[in-house]
Design a protein around this motif. Sequence first.
Motif, short mmCIF file in Angstrom:
data_model
loop_
_atom_site.label_atom_id
_atom_site.label_comp_id
_atom_site.label_asym_id
_atom_site.label_seq_id
_atom_site.Cartn_x
_atom_site.Cartn_y
_atom_site.Cartn_z
N SER A 290 0.83 -1.21 0.00
CA SER A 290 0.00 0.00 0.00
C SER A 290 0.86 1.25 0.00
O SER A 290 0.57 2.22 -0.71
CB SER A 290 -0.92 0.00 1.23
N ASP A 291 1.94 1.25 0.78
CA ASP A 291 2.82 2.42 0.83
C ASP A 291 3.52 2.63 -0.51
O ASP A 291 3.64 3.77 -0.98
CB ASP A 291 3.87 2.24 1.94
N GLN A 292 3.97 1.54 -1.12
CA GLN A 292 4.63 1.66 -2.41
C GLN A 292 3.67 2.17 -3.49
O GLN A 292 4.03 2.96 -4.35
CB GLN A 292 5.21 0.31 -2.83
N TRP A 293 2.42 1.68 -3.41
CA TRP A 293 1.43 2.10 -4.39
C TRP A 293 1.12 3.59 -4.24
O TRP A 293 0.98 4.31 -5.23
CB TRP A 293 0.17 1.26 -4.23
N GLU A 294 1.00 4.07 -3.02
CA GLU A 294 0.74 5.49 -2.79
C GLU A 294 1.90 6.34 -3.28
O GLU A 294 1.72 7.43 -3.82
CB GLU A 294 0.49 5.75 -1.30
N THR A 295 3.14 5.83 -3.10
CA THR A 295 4.31 6.56 -3.57
C THR A 295 4.37 6.60 -5.09
O THR A 295 4.78 7.60 -5.69
CB THR A 295 5.60 5.90 -3.03
N PHE A 298 0.82 9.28 -9.29
CA PHE A 298 1.09 10.66 -9.69
C PHE A 298 0.01 11.55 -9.08
O PHE A 298 -1.17 11.42 -9.39
CB PHE A 298 1.08 10.77 -11.22
N LYS A 299 0.41 12.45 -8.19
CA LYS A 299 -0.55 13.30 -7.49
C LYS A 299 -0.24 14.77 -7.75
O LYS A 299 0.50 15.42 -7.00
CB LYS A 299 -0.50 13.02 -5.98
N PRO A 300 -0.78 15.31 -8.83
CA PRO A 300 -0.55 16.74 -9.12
C PRO A 300 -1.32 17.62 -8.14
O PRO A 300 -2.26 17.16 -7.47
CB PRO A 300 -1.09 16.88 -10.54
N GLU A 301 -0.94 18.86 -8.08
CA GLU A 301 -1.59 19.79 -7.16
C GLU A 301 -2.98 20.16 -7.67
O GLU A 301 -3.25 20.16 -8.87
CB GLU A 301 -0.75 21.06 -7.02
N LYS A 302 -3.86 20.46 -6.72
CA LYS A 302 -5.22 20.87 -7.06
C LYS A 302 -5.17 22.20 -7.83
O LYS A 302 -4.64 23.19 -7.34
CB LYS A 302 -6.04 21.04 -5.78
N SER A 303 -5.73 22.20 -9.04
CA SER A 303 -5.70 23.42 -9.85
C SER A 303 -6.53 23.23 -11.11
O SER A 303 -6.83 22.11 -11.53
CB SER A 303 -4.26 23.77 -10.25
N ILE A 355 -8.86 24.90 -23.83
CA ILE A 355 -8.42 23.58 -23.39
C ILE A 355 -7.81 23.73 -22.00
O ILE A 355 -6.89 24.53 -21.81
CB ILE A 355 -7.40 22.97 -24.37
N LEU A 356 -8.35 22.98 -21.02
CA LEU A 356 -7.93 23.11 -19.63
C LEU A 356 -7.31 21.81 -19.12
O LEU A 356 -7.58 20.73 -19.63
CB LEU A 356 -9.12 23.45 -18.73
N ARG A 357 -6.49 21.96 -18.11
CA ARG A 357 -5.94 20.84 -17.36
C ARG A 357 -6.49 20.98 -15.95
O ARG A 357 -6.31 22.01 -15.31
CB ARG A 357 -4.42 20.88 -17.40
N CYS A 358 -7.19 19.95 -15.45
CA CYS A 358 -7.93 20.07 -14.19
C CYS A 358 -7.59 18.95 -13.22
O CYS A 358 -7.54 17.78 -13.60
CB CYS A 358 -9.44 20.05 -14.45
N VAL A 359 -7.37 19.34 -11.97
CA VAL A 359 -7.29 18.40 -10.84
C VAL A 359 -8.23 18.97 -9.79
O VAL A 359 -7.96 20.03 -9.22
CB VAL A 359 -5.85 18.27 -10.30
N TRP A 360 -9.35 18.28 -9.53
CA TRP A 360 -10.42 18.88 -8.73
C TRP A 360 -10.11 18.90 -7.23
O TRP A 360 -10.53 19.82 -6.54
CB TRP A 360 -11.72 18.11 -8.96
N ASP A 365 -5.44 11.48 -7.71
CA ASP A 365 -4.49 10.92 -8.67
C ASP A 365 -5.02 10.92 -10.10
O ASP A 365 -4.44 10.32 -10.99
CB ASP A 365 -4.11 9.49 -8.27
N LYS A 366 -6.15 11.58 -10.32
CA LYS A 366 -6.73 11.66 -11.66
C LYS A 366 -6.59 13.07 -12.21
O LYS A 366 -7.00 14.04 -11.56
CB LYS A 366 -8.20 11.25 -11.63
N LEU A 367 -6.03 13.15 -13.38
CA LEU A 367 -5.86 14.44 -14.06
C LEU A 367 -6.74 14.44 -15.30
O LEU A 367 -6.77 13.46 -16.06
CB LEU A 367 -4.39 14.63 -14.43
N ALA A 368 -7.47 15.52 -15.52
CA ALA A 368 -8.39 15.60 -16.65
C ALA A 368 -7.96 16.72 -17.59
O ALA A 368 -7.59 17.81 -17.15
CB ALA A 368 -9.82 15.83 -16.17
N ILE A 369 -8.02 16.42 -18.89
CA ILE A 369 -7.86 17.44 -19.93
C ILE A 369 -9.22 17.61 -20.58
O ILE A 369 -9.85 16.61 -20.96
CB ILE A 369 -6.82 17.02 -20.99
#
Length: 691
Positions: A290-295, A298-303, A355-360, A365-369
């Motif tokens: 679980s720790d390795q999976w969390e590491t 890819f966790k981008p900043e909220k934006s 065209i936007l790049r979104c992290v809600w 860990d989900k990034l949307a274009i």
Amino acid sequence: MHNVLPEIAKVCSMIVQKKLIYKKYDEVGIVLFGTKGTKNELKKEVGGYEHVVVFRHIKVVDGDLINAFQQLPRGTVDGDLVVLDAIIVGMDVLIKKFGQTSKGKKVKKHLCLFTSANFPIRNPYEGTKENEVTTIAVQMALRGMKMDSIVFRGTKESFDANKRTIEENDLLLSIFSEKTSSKSLHVDNSVSLLGAVRTRSISPVTIYRGDFELSSKMKIKVWVYKKTAEERFPTLKKYSDKAPPSDKYATHEIKVDYEYKSVEDPSKVVPPDQRVKGYWYGPQVVPLSSDQWETAKFKPEKSVKLLGFTNASKIKRYHYMKDVNFFMAEPGNRNAILSVSALARAMKELNKVAILRCVWRQGQDKLAIGVLTPYISDKDNIADSFYFNVLPFAEDVREFHFPSFGSCPLSLQPNEEQQEAADKLVKVLELAPSGKEEILQPDLTLNPVLERFYCHLELKSKNPNAAVPPLDESLKQITEPDPQLLIRNKPVIDEFCRQFRLNRELVQNMKIDALLFETEPKQKQELEVKNPKLMQCKDFRMFKIQPKVENSFYDMFNCYKKVVWTFIFAVGPLQLLSYPVIEWVGIRTGLPLPSGSEMFWQLLVYFVVEDYANYWLHRLLHCKWGYEKIHRIHHEYTAPIGFAAPYAHWAEIIILGLASFLGPLLVPCHMITFWLWMIVRQMEAVETHSG
């Protein structure tokens, strides 16, 4: 209004069915107006309020409420006359149940008025109707109440009603909508009526609150809501009947625990801290804790960041994914509202989308274009905003390779009569005819699968062995075409069918081909004796590469016609240059005639040179530009015929003709040999394309 009461009762029953699943502690009452009798407390207290009946006082929703809706009495008095009295009685019932105001209480007091609004409302004792309605609406707002108005006018009633009266009633109902921040809907069919009331209200929740970053120094405060989200079946609960019936606080829920045991020692239970999940990677499993999976995530900043703008036409609707989100400026932030409005109007004027790049959410860990489309409001009290649709990544796109319509043979392209029949069919089956509201509007069209499930659940609650009910007639109008519409337009539909009727002769030929290839040799002989047509077709059709494809006479004649046109207007003018070119090349026209061996060796050289040159020129024509601009015409006949050998763009005739002329250019011959070469070359081309 009385003749549509069963439809209204059906809608109200649907509301209760959903409340029993999602909001089982809601309380509902029923007030009828236009009834023969009178039964309400205001009648006893202050007098008046005739023909208004409190049919069911406010109680927690239950199965009896559904039965009550199914047993609504029919009225005998014009209901519109006393509609204001009925609204006041409804307010009085709410006030006596929940008090004068809702301060400090989480109670939503809601009225829903069903009426046809076709006939006059009674005149007040003092003042005007507008003043009386305004007074009632203001008192309603002060007490924290809202009232939605559903105006259901049948077609026949609409013709009989006075137009001036209808306009006056609509104006009065709009006052309630304005003062209590509620809605007023007009529907003219049972399908729209079913969807007019939100049988399950879902409070909007923001999925993002923060900055919309146009650049590092330019940010706009925005809120993002979900505009659409797929409604799913309610989650099935595991239920236990082991709790004693006397325990009224028992939840009857079941908790499930899993035990993991070792493969080496089945009696040994593996504790949670020793369990590790893994992924198959080739023949081995790669473990990931679980720790390795969390590491690894890819966790981008909220934006929400702007990547750029593009033409709206470049974003195809078939690339939209998932749900639609609604972008709006932060409420109360004047600068944000002005910025969003200016940006939306500029994009609309230039026909651009963003065209936007979104992290809600932070840590997501989900990034949307996605694509941001401007929405320009036509109402003064609603600000401009945007709609946002998620776009796919390359991994999300499914590729399906279909041939271009431009490369289809003429037999697969409609003629003028067929196209006209198709145009008429589309026109007569229009769902949004001029002067009428569009049928099956998304906001007013219920999901028949879900509604049927809720109805079945209600029946099962009364009888565990109840059968699945048939689909309601109103809901059936959503899943099936309108039979009356089909009957009215039967001539157009019949003409469309006639234009696209299957060719019986072609079907017969296909059956013959199938018999030839599927029967045993002995059976073939018997068939040939019994069927003379089969005997005639056998020698040729059994050797076809595509035996089940048959070109019509129209296709063959059209091919011949275009080939002749190309020869006359493209090849014909070149004949004026043929004699000077032949003399320049060195082709002899006089005696002596060539010997047989000379002709043989020269023709052999011509075949080799032509085959090599034709390959590379043909390959060049299959590049993107050459195929789209020139060579695609030659491939319109996917099952070619002999006539299709020279069926091509005029430029292709000249380009590939150079390959045939290259041999005589390198090795000059006698005119007899040249003619023979051209004859043999054309015979070879016809044989190659014969199919």
